[in-house]
Design an enzyme around this catalytic site. Structure first.
Site, PDB file in Angstrom:
ATOM      1  N   LYS A 299       0.837  -1.205   0.000  1.00 24.77           N
ATOM      2  CA  LYS A 299       0.000   0.000   0.000  1.00 24.77           C
ATOM      3  C   LYS A 299       0.871   1.254   0.000  1.00 24.77           C
ATOM      4  CE  LYS A 299      -3.879  -2.359   2.235  1.00 24.77           C
ATOM      5  NZ  LYS A 299      -4.713  -2.555   3.445  1.00 24.77           N
TER       6      LYS A 299
ATOM      7  N   GLN B 219      -4.275  -1.462   9.915  1.00 28.16           N
ATOM      8  CA  GLN B 219      -4.368  -2.771   9.268  1.00 28.16           C
ATOM      9  C   GLN B 219      -4.979  -3.811  10.212  1.00 28.16           C
ATOM     10  OE1 GLN B 219      -3.786  -3.180   6.055  1.00 28.16           O
ATOM     11  NE2 GLN B 219      -4.089  -5.381   5.976  1.00 28.16           N
TER      12      GLN B 219
ATOM     13  N   ASP C 102     -10.403   3.484   4.734  1.00 25.15           N
ATOM     14  CA  ASP C 102     -10.860   2.096   4.635  1.00 25.15           C
ATOM     15  C   ASP C 102     -12.389   2.026   4.556  1.00 25.15           C
ATOM     16  OD1 ASP C 102      -8.887   0.108   4.556  1.00 25.15           O
ATOM     17  OD2 ASP C 102      -8.421   0.345   6.686  1.00 25.15           O
TER      18      ASP C 102
HETATM   19  N1  GUN Z   1      -7.059  -6.469   6.410  1.00 24.90           N
HETATM   20  C1  GUN Z   1      -7.438  -7.111   5.293  1.00 24.90           C
HETATM   21  N2  GUN Z   1      -7.925  -6.237   4.387  1.00 24.90           N
HETATM   22  C2  GUN Z   1      -7.835  -5.016   4.945  1.00 24.90           C
HETATM   23  C3  GUN Z   1      -8.167  -3.700   4.483  1.00 24.90           C
HETATM   24  O1  GUN Z   1      -8.667  -3.488   3.371  1.00 24.90           O
HETATM   25  N3  GUN Z   1      -7.910  -2.700   5.364  1.00 24.90           N
HETATM   26  C4  GUN Z   1      -7.392  -2.908   6.602  1.00 24.90           C
HETATM   27  N4  GUN Z   1      -7.209  -1.868   7.395  1.00 24.90           N
HETATM   28  N5  GUN Z   1      -7.080  -4.113   7.058  1.00 24.90           N
HETATM   29  C5  GUN Z   1      -7.302  -5.162   6.225  1.00 24.90           C
END
Ligand code: GUN
Length: 289
Positions: free
Chosen positions: A52, A96, A119
């Site tokens: 990311k 995350q 998110d």
């Molecule tokens: N864990 C798995 N997918 C995601 C996501 O899209 N965002 C976050 N913050 N954690 C995740």
């Protein structure tokens, strides 16, 4: 069978975002800034957040990873969130998931300022999504509908089965596809571990969104001819022939299901790259306010 090329579609989106950033720079403005917060040493999570941050840098965003120890307390994480909420140089941030067990994830998600919640996990944003109001759409569901749109796949009146009811993927995707919107208007069934007659449901589905985290769960015998398959699974299976000792496979048995499908996403190269592209898009939207 047409392959839904998430990598190429994501590249297109990232190129557009990069152009927007270049425009901002020529106007002498600051660039969008995304912070990723990771607690602990989950290797898959670390690899996701690194991707990311890297993608942010590729489009010209500012971005950094705040990597905290696994034993970081909930109070310390909440303090960091408070700081990020008030830091005017931060346009958006993500925490995350999953978080270590001693931290209440719901408490953390509630503390995130909804306008910086790129998110789209905050109840305010989830509530808006449910009510068909403009909001930040969670990146993976946003990636799924964007891919469906990019290939001109009709969803109106179609029978969709979403496999998996997670707050991150299954539930928001099921809501989006049922909304009265151009990419919605589907008849959606959200299936999960307690669902009965799953085989029958899947056989009737025009579109299957597989997000249960079980390698090769959906087999050719479970799907009808012409089905559209969106595979969200990113499962690590042991593979001694690979240098890293594993390979990534989806929730769908691609080799046998693909010949029956009209459209199908590969793993990797399907939904994964779309998730990252849509996170960047959400950050740009948060920046613009
Ligand atoms: N864990 C798995 N997918 C995601 C996501 O899209 N965002 C976050 N913050 N954690 C995740």
């Amino acid at each position: 069978m047409i392959l839904l090329d998430g990598k190429a579609t994501a590249l297109q989106i990232k190129t557009e975002i990069k152009e927007s950033v270049e425009q901002l720079k020529t106007e002498g403005k600051r660039v969008p800034n995304l912070i990723a917060v990771l607690v602990g040493e989950n290797t898959a999570s670390l690899s996701y957040v690194k991707s990311k941050v890297k993608a942010c840098n590729m489009v010209g965003f500012d971005s950094s990873l705040i990597h905290l120890d696994a034993d970081t307390t909930e109070a310390v994480l909440l303090d960091l969130i408070k700081q990020l909420n008030t830091d005017s140089t931060v346009d958006g941030y993500i925490v995350q998931l999953p978080l270590p067990k001693h931290i209440d994830a719901n408490k953390i998600l509630l503390a995130v300022a909804p306008e910086k919640d790129v998110d789209g996990f905050h109840p305010v944003n989830m509530g808006k999504l449910t009510l068909n109001l403009e909001t930040i759409i969670p990146a993976t569901p946003y990636g799924i509908i964007t891919l469906i749109k990019a290939y001109g796949i009709e969803t109106k009146g179609k029978r969709v089965v979403v496999l998996g009811r997670s707050n991150i993927v299954g539930r928001p995707t099921s809501i989006l596809l049922s909304l009265n919107k151009p990419y919605g208007n589907a008849t959606v069934t959200l299936a999960h571990s307690k669902t009965k007659n799953l085989d029958k449901l899947l056989l009737e589905a025009d579109i299957i969104i597989a997000a249960i985290g079980k390698p090769h769960f959906v087999t050719a015998a479970m799907v009808k001819e012409g089905v559209v398959i969106i595979d969200v699974g990113i499962n690590r299976v042991e593979d001694a022939s690979r240098k890293r000792g594993y390979r990534l496979v989806g929730d769908v048995a691609f080799d046998t299901v693909a010949p029956k499908a009209s459209y199908i996403t590969p793993v990797p190269g399907g939904v994964g790259p779309m998730t990252i592209a849509m996170l960047l898009k959400n950050t740009l939207l948060a920046y613009k306010g």
